[in-house]
Write a protein that holds these residues in place. Structure first.
Motif, PDB file in Angstrom:
ATOM      1  N   ALA A  29       5.159   5.441   3.783  1.00 53.70           N
ATOM      2  CA  ALA A  29       5.983   5.998   4.857  1.00 53.70           C
ATOM      3  C   ALA A  29       7.065   5.004   5.219  1.00 53.70           C
ATOM      4  N   SER A  30       8.230   5.538   5.601  1.00 50.38           N
ATOM      5  CA  SER A  30       9.355   4.651   5.924  1.00 50.38           C
ATOM      6  C   SER A  30       9.256   4.070   7.324  1.00 50.38           C
ATOM      7  N   GLY A  31       8.420   4.672   8.190  1.00 53.48           N
ATOM      8  CA  GLY A  31       8.295   4.201   9.564  1.00 53.48           C
ATOM      9  C   GLY A  31       7.367   3.009   9.703  1.00 53.48           C
ATOM     10  N   LEU A  32       7.453   2.344  10.870  1.00 53.94           N
ATOM     11  CA  LEU A  32       6.618   1.170  11.134  1.00 53.94           C
ATOM     12  C   LEU A  32       5.239   1.539  11.663  1.00 53.94           C
ATOM     13  N   ASN A  33       5.086   2.780  12.165  1.00 57.20           N
ATOM     14  CA  ASN A  33       3.818   3.181  12.777  1.00 57.20           C
ATOM     15  C   ASN A  33       3.119   4.249  11.946  1.00 57.20           C
ATOM     16  N   PRO A  34       2.232   3.837  11.027  1.00 60.62           N
ATOM     17  CA  PRO A  34       1.499   4.805  10.207  1.00 60.62           C
ATOM     18  C   PRO A  34       0.457   5.533  11.049  1.00 60.62           C
ATOM     19  N   PRO A  35      -0.018   6.693  10.603  1.00 55.79           N
ATOM     20  CA  PRO A  35      -1.061   7.404  11.354  1.00 55.79           C
ATOM     21  C   PRO A  35      -2.354   6.597  11.381  1.00 55.79           C
ATOM     22  N   PRO A  36      -3.188   6.790  12.424  1.00 56.17           N
ATOM     23  CA  PRO A  36      -4.450   6.040  12.502  1.00 56.17           C
ATOM     24  C   PRO A  36      -5.302   6.231  11.256  1.00 56.17           C
ATOM     25  N   ASP A  63       3.631  -3.398   0.942  1.00 55.82           N
ATOM     26  CA  ASP A  63       4.741  -3.977   0.180  1.00 55.82           C
ATOM     27  C   ASP A  63       6.042  -3.240   0.495  1.00 55.82           C
ATOM     28  N   LEU A  64       7.125  -3.765  -0.026  1.00 53.90           N
ATOM     29  CA  LEU A  64       8.453  -3.205   0.247  1.00 53.90           C
ATOM     30  C   LEU A  64       8.563  -1.755  -0.207  1.00 53.90           C
ATOM     31  N   GLU A  65       7.971  -1.432  -1.367  1.00 51.13           N
ATOM     32  CA  GLU A  65       8.079  -0.085  -1.930  1.00 51.13           C
ATOM     33  C   GLU A  65       7.429   0.974  -1.052  1.00 51.13           C
ATOM     34  N   SER A  66       6.442   0.575  -0.247  1.00 49.06           N
ATOM     35  CA  SER A  66       5.744   1.559   0.598  1.00 49.06           C
ATOM     36  C   SER A  66       6.650   2.090   1.710  1.00 49.06           C
ATOM     37  N   PHE A  67       7.810   1.441   1.934  1.00 46.64           N
ATOM     38  CA  PHE A  67       8.753   1.880   2.963  1.00 46.64           C
ATOM     39  C   PHE A  67       9.912   2.685   2.357  1.00 46.64           C
ATOM     40  N   PHE A  68       9.811   3.001   1.073  1.00 50.76           N
ATOM     41  CA  PHE A  68      10.907   3.709   0.401  1.00 50.76           C
ATOM     42  C   PHE A  68      11.131   5.100   0.987  1.00 50.76           C
ATOM     43  N   ASP A  69      12.404   5.419   1.166  1.00 48.93           N
ATOM     44  CA  ASP A  69      12.817   6.750   1.606  1.00 48.93           C
ATOM     45  C   ASP A  69      14.184   6.990   0.981  1.00 48.93           C
ATOM     46  N   PRO A  70      14.333   8.062   0.199  1.00 50.27           N
ATOM     47  CA  PRO A  70      15.618   8.299  -0.474  1.00 50.27           C
ATOM     48  C   PRO A  70      16.799   8.450   0.481  1.00 50.27           C
ATOM     49  N   ASN A  71      16.504   8.776   1.751  1.00 50.79           N
ATOM     50  CA  ASN A  71      17.570   8.974   2.729  1.00 50.79           C
ATOM     51  C   ASN A  71      17.848   7.732   3.569  1.00 50.79           C
ATOM     52  N   VAL A  72      17.171   6.626   3.239  1.00 48.59           N
ATOM     53  CA  VAL A  72      17.319   5.386   4.014  1.00 48.59           C
ATOM     54  C   VAL A  72      17.986   4.316   3.161  1.00 48.59           C
ATOM     55  N   ASP A  73      18.912   3.604   3.752  1.00 50.99           N
ATOM     56  CA  ASP A  73      19.613   2.524   3.054  1.00 50.99           C
ATOM     57  C   ASP A  73      18.617   1.425   2.662  1.00 50.99           C
ATOM     58  N   ALA A  75      18.874  -1.687   2.651  1.00 46.78           N
ATOM     59  CA  ALA A  75      18.881  -2.795   3.611  1.00 46.78           C
ATOM     60  C   ALA A  75      17.987  -2.471   4.804  1.00 46.78           C
ATOM     61  N   VAL A  76      18.018  -1.217   5.239  1.00 46.75           N
ATOM     62  CA  VAL A  76      17.162  -0.781   6.350  1.00 46.75           C
ATOM     63  C   VAL A  76      15.707  -0.827   5.913  1.00 46.75           C
ATOM     64  N   GLN A  77      15.448  -0.364   4.690  1.00 49.32           N
ATOM     65  CA  GLN A  77      14.086  -0.398   4.139  1.00 49.32           C
ATOM     66  C   GLN A  77      13.539  -1.825   4.127  1.00 49.32           C
ATOM     67  N   ARG A  78      14.373  -2.766   3.692  1.00 48.64           N
ATOM     68  CA  ARG A  78      13.966  -4.176   3.616  1.00 48.64           C
ATOM     69  C   ARG A  78      13.699  -4.747   5.004  1.00 48.64           C
ATOM     70  N   MET A  79      14.538  -4.412   5.969  1.00 48.58           N
ATOM     71  CA  MET A  79      14.363  -4.934   7.326  1.00 48.58           C
ATOM     72  C   MET A  79      13.145  -4.310   8.012  1.00 48.58           C
ATOM     73  N   ARG A  80      12.845  -3.052   7.703  1.00 48.36           N
ATOM     74  CA  ARG A  80      11.635  -2.426   8.239  1.00 48.36           C
ATOM     75  C   ARG A  80      10.394  -3.134   7.714  1.00 48.36           C
ATOM     76  N   HIS A  81      10.425  -3.472   6.437  1.00 54.61           N
ATOM     77  CA  HIS A  81       9.295  -4.177   5.837  1.00 54.61           C
ATOM     78  C   HIS A  81       9.100  -5.536   6.499  1.00 54.61           C
ATOM     79  N   GLU A  82      10.200  -6.247   6.735  1.00 56.63           N
ATOM     80  CA  GLU A  82      10.118  -7.561   7.379  1.00 56.63           C
ATOM     81  C   GLU A  82       9.600  -7.438   8.811  1.00 56.63           C
ATOM     82  N   ALA A  83      10.065  -6.411   9.529  1.00 52.84           N
ATOM     83  CA  ALA A  83       9.622  -6.200  10.915  1.00 52.84           C
ATOM     84  C   ALA A  83       8.131  -5.861  10.955  1.00 52.84           C
ATOM     85  N   TYR A  84       7.691  -5.035   9.991  1.00 51.18           N
ATOM     86  CA  TYR A  84       6.275  -4.661   9.920  1.00 51.18           C
ATOM     87  C   TYR A  84       5.400  -5.888   9.661  1.00 51.18           C
TER      88      TYR A  84
END
Length: 209
Positions: A29-36, A63-73, A75-84
């Protein structure tokens, strides 16, 4: 001959928060908050997570790939991974500290001995009622704390997304500026080439005249 009865499904083994922390998440998932997650925690680990309203799934490695979203840049994907990853370590520190408090409280209670041995039934009931009231109060505090944490995370996420949008927009502006600059350069080059060609043509005409 009667068939063999199928046994009951095996219960999931209990995990400590340390085991969860060292395990890899299967979330995509591309978000930082996965389901419980349906993670079965040991009693102390479960209590520590519940006390602070922490979803055990956010303690797992992603890992970085788990945040992949075809509609997300990217750079945003990478920063989400770092924030997570940063938040994962911060939440784990909170859970570790709380679990340590729980263990220390259990040790202290064991050292105090059995205080109910010389108590009357009425005193025991009063103590249980007090314990129940304390539990309800703590549960209400925990739910309020969880709500505030979620609100804060949503606010941080919105701020993060706005920042990322600004970065992407600025990058697109720079790219458009460079594109326009390159187009002007090509036009100028084309004009110079035409002028040179015209000058050569005039010179050729003069020589032939």
């Amino acid at each position: 001959m009667a068939g063999k009865k199928k046994g009951a499904p095996k219960a999931k083994p209990e995990m400590t928060v340390e085991e969860v922390f060292s395990s890899v998440s299967t979330v995509q998932a591309s978000g930082l908050n996965p389901p419980p997650a349906r993670t079965v925690l040991t009693p102390r680990s479960a209590e520590a997570c519940l006390k602070h309203g922490i979803n055990p799934e956010i303690l797992r490695i992603r890992d970085l790939e788990s945040f992949f979203d075809p509609n997300v840049d990217p750079a945003v994907q990478r920063m989400r991974h770092e924030a997570y990853s940063q938040r994962r370590h911060e939440m784990m520190a909170i859970v570790r500290q709380e679990r340590k408090k729980i263990v220390n409280a259990e040790v202290a209670a064991g050292m105090a001995g059995d205080g109910e041995a010389g108590m009357t039934p009425g005193a025991i009931m009063a103590q249980q009622a007090k314990a129940n009231a304390t539990f309800v109060e703590n549960e209400e505090k925990r739910l309020l704390k969880m709500k505030k944490r979620q609100e804060k995370e949503i606010e941080q996420m919105l701020s993060f997304e706005m920042k990322m949008s600004e970065i992407v927009e600025e990058r697109e502006k720079r790219a458009e500026h460079e594109k326009q600059k390159e187009e002007r350069r090509k036009k100028e080059k084309g004009k110079r080439a035409k002028l040179l060609a015209e000058e050569r043509r005039v010179k050729d005409l003069r020589r032939k005249a």
